[in-house]
Design a protein around this motif. Structure first.
Motif, PDB file in Angstrom:
ATOM      1  N   PHE A  84     -51.104  -2.806 -20.179  1.00 43.60           N
ATOM      2  CA  PHE A  84     -51.080  -3.277 -18.786  1.00 43.60           C
ATOM      3  C   PHE A  84     -49.640  -3.472 -18.303  1.00 43.60           C
ATOM      4  CE2 PHE A  84     -51.428  -6.367 -15.350  1.00 43.60           C
ATOM      5  CZ  PHE A  84     -52.494  -5.870 -14.624  1.00 43.60           C
ATOM      6  N   LEU A  85     -48.802  -3.980 -19.191  1.00 40.06           N
ATOM      7  CA  LEU A  85     -47.407  -4.247 -18.816  1.00 40.06           C
ATOM      8  C   LEU A  85     -46.501  -3.059 -19.079  1.00 40.06           C
ATOM      9  CD1 LEU A  85     -47.084  -7.871 -20.270  1.00 40.06           C
ATOM     10  CD2 LEU A  85     -47.577  -7.205 -17.910  1.00 40.06           C
ATOM     11  N   GLY A  86     -47.014  -2.021 -19.733  1.00 39.84           N
ATOM     12  CA  GLY A  86     -46.189  -0.854 -20.019  1.00 39.84           C
ATOM     13  C   GLY A  86     -45.143  -1.107 -21.073  1.00 39.84           C
ATOM     14  N   SER A 117     -42.804  -2.179 -17.655  1.00 39.55           N
ATOM     15  CA  SER A 117     -42.662  -1.130 -16.646  1.00 39.55           C
ATOM     16  C   SER A 117     -43.366  -1.551 -15.366  1.00 39.55           C
ATOM     17  CB  SER A 117     -43.261   0.185 -17.159  1.00 39.55           C
ATOM     18  OG  SER A 117     -43.409   1.117 -16.127  1.00 39.55           O
ATOM     19  N   MET A 118     -42.660  -1.605 -14.277  1.00 37.47           N
ATOM     20  CA  MET A 118     -43.260  -1.980 -12.996  1.00 37.47           C
ATOM     21  C   MET A 118     -44.268  -0.933 -12.543  1.00 37.47           C
ATOM     22  SD  MET A 118     -42.213  -4.913 -12.430  1.00 37.47           S
ATOM     23  CE  MET A 118     -43.129  -5.017 -10.895  1.00 37.47           C
ATOM     24  N   GLY A 146     -44.080  11.474  -7.713  1.00 36.94           N
ATOM     25  CA  GLY A 146     -42.795  10.921  -7.298  1.00 36.94           C
ATOM     26  C   GLY A 146     -41.771  10.910  -8.419  1.00 36.94           C
ATOM     27  N   GLY A 147     -42.142  11.496  -9.565  1.00 33.67           N
ATOM     28  CA  GLY A 147     -41.208  11.580 -10.678  1.00 33.67           C
ATOM     29  C   GLY A 147     -41.190  10.365 -11.579  1.00 33.67           C
ATOM     30  N   ILE A 148     -42.147   9.454 -11.406  1.00 39.50           N
ATOM     31  CA  ILE A 148     -42.221   8.240 -12.229  1.00 39.50           C
ATOM     32  C   ILE A 148     -43.300   8.438 -13.283  1.00 39.50           C
ATOM     33  CG2 ILE A 148     -42.627   5.751 -12.243  1.00 39.50           C
ATOM     34  CD1 ILE A 148     -41.762   5.696  -9.316  1.00 39.50           C
ATOM     35  N   GLU A 149     -42.942   8.341 -14.544  1.00 39.11           N
ATOM     36  CA  GLU A 149     -43.892   8.576 -15.623  1.00 39.11           C
ATOM     37  C   GLU A 149     -44.828   7.381 -15.801  1.00 39.11           C
ATOM     38  OE1 GLU A 149     -42.135   9.703 -19.266  1.00 39.11           O
ATOM     39  OE2 GLU A 149     -41.141  11.496 -18.455  1.00 39.11           O
ATOM     40  N   MET A 152     -53.515   4.504 -18.955  1.00 37.24           N
ATOM     41  CA  MET A 152     -53.806   3.457 -19.923  1.00 37.24           C
ATOM     42  C   MET A 152     -53.818   2.077 -19.265  1.00 37.24           C
ATOM     43  SD  MET A 152     -54.302   5.228 -22.582  1.00 37.24           S
ATOM     44  CE  MET A 152     -54.515   3.834 -23.690  1.00 37.24           C
ATOM     45  N   ALA A 153     -52.952   1.874 -18.268  1.00 32.05           N
ATOM     46  CA  ALA A 153     -52.921   0.576 -17.571  1.00 32.05           C
ATOM     47  C   ALA A 153     -54.225   0.316 -16.837  1.00 32.05           C
ATOM     48  CB  ALA A 153     -51.743   0.540 -16.601  1.00 32.05           C
ATOM     49  N   ALA A 154     -54.859   1.382 -16.308  1.00 28.58           N
ATOM     50  CA  ALA A 154     -56.138   1.216 -15.617  1.00 28.58           C
ATOM     51  C   ALA A 154     -57.233   0.828 -16.607  1.00 28.58           C
ATOM     52  CB  ALA A 154     -56.499   2.510 -14.894  1.00 28.58           C
ATOM     53  N   LEU A 155     -57.229   1.453 -17.781  1.00 28.14           N
ATOM     54  CA  LEU A 155     -58.198   1.070 -18.813  1.00 28.14           C
ATOM     55  C   LEU A 155     -57.977  -0.366 -19.263  1.00 28.14           C
ATOM     56  CD1 LEU A 155     -58.269   4.328 -20.972  1.00 28.14           C
ATOM     57  CD2 LEU A 155     -60.084   3.474 -19.484  1.00 28.14           C
TER      58      LEU A 155
END
Length: 577
Positions: A157-159, A184-185, A228-231, A380-383
């Motif tokens: 969730f927080l990356g 990661s924001m 937008g180029g953000i992984e 993964m953050a959505a899961l």
């Protein structure tokens, strides 16, 4: 054996739920209801199965294989018409440490062992005993499971990067804390957007399942960030697969295939070697898996019965759950049990029979074969956000707080201890200690119900001689209460020649109580004091006779009424004089 024999064994009928539905009359209309319900549940099961497999520590396809294989096998062989089985959140706390220590292969073997235990429980007709697991124990470890599940999702969730969680909650907290600078924001944004969709969508009262909408919104947000180029970490970027010379990322687009569980890798990445040490180390977790699967499946079936006014066969359901867990490891599936939320949705969607669960399995199979590529885009953050919702629902926070405020102190302690052990240690310890504590408290309460008091003979309406002492024993005489109840009888007056024990209010008598009564009879016999039992139930009187207590030291007899005891006492006193 004759059907009316009081000790005849009735073999549980696997698949009784399907047979009962068929006997009620299965028509084209009911088939349509099952198909529509199965489609709905299948759509819900796809994201949940992936998320729960990842939370367990294995690739997402193994959760999907569980819903496909175990979901169908349990439905066809179980005893509940509406239970939907597959991977569930309750098992995350048990399965995650197994994967950490023994890898996917160890988990599949433990599942196989648990399946055998469940079948044995069903064949032994122990399904009804599960209802005796106390509510504070269940609430304690389900709330603890919710906390642990939520904790395990924080890295995704927080990356957070380079966080390898283990089977120790406290150590995991330290690892997460150390990795916080790497958050990661972008991942947090995807997680929050998904979480918002999951929370708000059910309020719109639409038939579209919230998990599907939440993951779709989260996937769209991740796709925009990627443009937008953000992984953003997704299933495809996290997991790779190899199958018969082919390889790829995300989920393999193939139906589950037969593979022996011991051919899957252990914790070191190599196939497991089956030996006694491995089986011994997996026996405890397998017992915990079987117990939790039995509890969750039968509670789910009870809830389903309440919603539909039907009745399930608990022993057939245990056999079905066992068969499902025996079969699914050979197809790469993990532990399965009935899922309450999916079962409730199944009922609300109009299901009529277990065919709805079979349709749900076919829907998941279709998603694996046809949509594996799209499923790889799920972030993964959505899961993790979806699992936060599952963890919150499972924790039953309101019931937990209400129980803390209103329950007796002993139940509160059981609740808190089970919760703490689940969070700090693991489910195996929590279940064992919780049930042990609950049993000890039950024994203590039952022992408090057993009382021994001396009665004044005039109050009984029977004219006993002054050399007779009358005692009344009330409550069950078992190992927890026998010594306490009989200790009073050892302090009798020196002029007492006969002790009459009124046992009409004693419903049961175990071996410990028999030994204690025999010891008391011997002590009194050595002092020349006779003993008369009054009102023993026939089966308890037979135990006295079989024990041979009347053939040894001292006088002893068993009568049915106090008036009979008076006549025997006067005859003994007359003969002694």
């Amino acid at each position: 054996m004759p059907r009316n024999h009081r000790h005849s064994y009735v073999f549980p009928m696997p698949g009784s739920a399907l047979l009962n539905a068929w006997r009620e009359g299965y028509t084209l209309s009911t088939l349509k209801r099952d198909v529509m319900a199965g489609l709905t549940i299948g759509v819900v099961a796809v994201p949940l199965s992936m998320a729960l497999a990842i939370a367990t520590g294995v690739p997402p396809q193994h959760g999907l294989y569980t819903a496909i294989v175990a979901g169908a096998v349990i439905a066809l062989t179980g005893g509940s018409r509406f239970n939907i089985s597959g991977p569930t959140a309750a098992f995350v706390v048990i399965l995650f440490p197994i994967v950490a220590q023994h890898g996917l292969g160890g988990l599949l073997i433990a599942t196989l062992m648990a399946g055998a235990i469940l079948v044995a429980l069903g064949l032994s007709r122990l399904g009804s005993l599960i209802q005796y697991v106390p509510y504070p124990v269940i609430l304690g470890f389900t709330a603890g499971i919710g906390v642990v599940i939520a904790l395990l999702q924080l890295p995704d969730f927080l990356g957070l990067s380079d966080v390898s969680l283990g089977d120790s909650t406290l150590h995991n907290l330290v690892l997460i804390g150390q990795a916080l600078p790497s958050l990661s924001m972008a991942e947090i944004s995807v997680g929050l957007i998904t979480l918002a969709a999951l929370v708000t969508w059910p309020r719109l009262k639409t038939p579209v399942p919230a998990p599907l909408v939440g993951l779709a919104v989260g996937t769209l947000a991740a796709t925009l960030l990627l443009w937008g180029g953000i992984e953003v970490d997704t299933i495809a970027s996290r997991f790779r697969w190899e199958f018969e010379g082919e390889s790829g990322t995300g989920i393999p687009p193939f139906a589950p295939s037969f593979t022996a569980p011991w051919h899957f890798p252990g914790a070191d990445g190599t196939p497991l070697e089956i030996n006694f040490a491995l089986i011994q180390s997996l026996l405890g977790p397998a017992l915990a898996i079987a117990l939790l699967a039995a509890i969750e499946s039968l509670l789910c079936a009870v809830v389903a019965d309440g919603l539909t006014r039907t009745r399930h066969d608990p022993n057939a359901e245990l056999i079905g759950q066992g068969l499902g867990n025996l079969v699914v490891p050979f197809f790469g599936g993990i532990t399965a049990t009935a899922a309450l939320a999916r079962t409730a949705t199944n009922i609300k969607s109009g299901a009529f029979s277990p065919i709805a669960a079979v349709v749900h399995s076919l829907v998941v199979l279709l998603a694996v074969v046809a949509l594996a590529g799209l499923l790889g885009f799920v972030p993964m953050a959505a899961l993790a956000a979806l699992l936060f919702i599952i963890a919150w629902n499972m924790s039953e926070a309101r019931h937990f707080i209400h129980t803390l405020k209103s329950a007796p102190a002993s139940d509160v302690w059981v609740l808190v201890i089970c919760f703490a052990l689940t969070v700090i240690f693991d489910m195996v310890i929590a279940v064992a200690v919780g049930i042990g504590l609950a049993a000890a408290l039950f024994i203590r309460r039952m022992a408090q119900l057993t009382q021994t008091q001396r009665l004044a003979t005039p109050t009984t309406g029977v004219d006993f001689p002054p050399e007779v002492a009358l005692y009344k024993i009330s409550g069950p005489l078992f190992f927890g209460a026998a010594e306490k109840a009989i200790a009073t009888l050892r302090a009798i007056d020196h002029n007492v020649r006969i002790v009459v024990l009124d046992m009409r209010d004693v419903p049961s008598l175990d071996t410990t109580a028999m030994v204690a009564l025999d010891a008391l009879r011997r002590e009194l016999g050595e002092q020349g004091v006779g003993v008369i039992f009054v009102g023993l139930q026939p089966r308890m009187a037979l135990k006295i006779k079989r024990a041979g207590m009347h053939r040894e030291v001292g006088k002893l007899t068993v009568v049915s009424q106090l008036t009979h005891a008076e006549r025997v006492a006067r005859r003994w006193l007359s003969n002694a004089s």
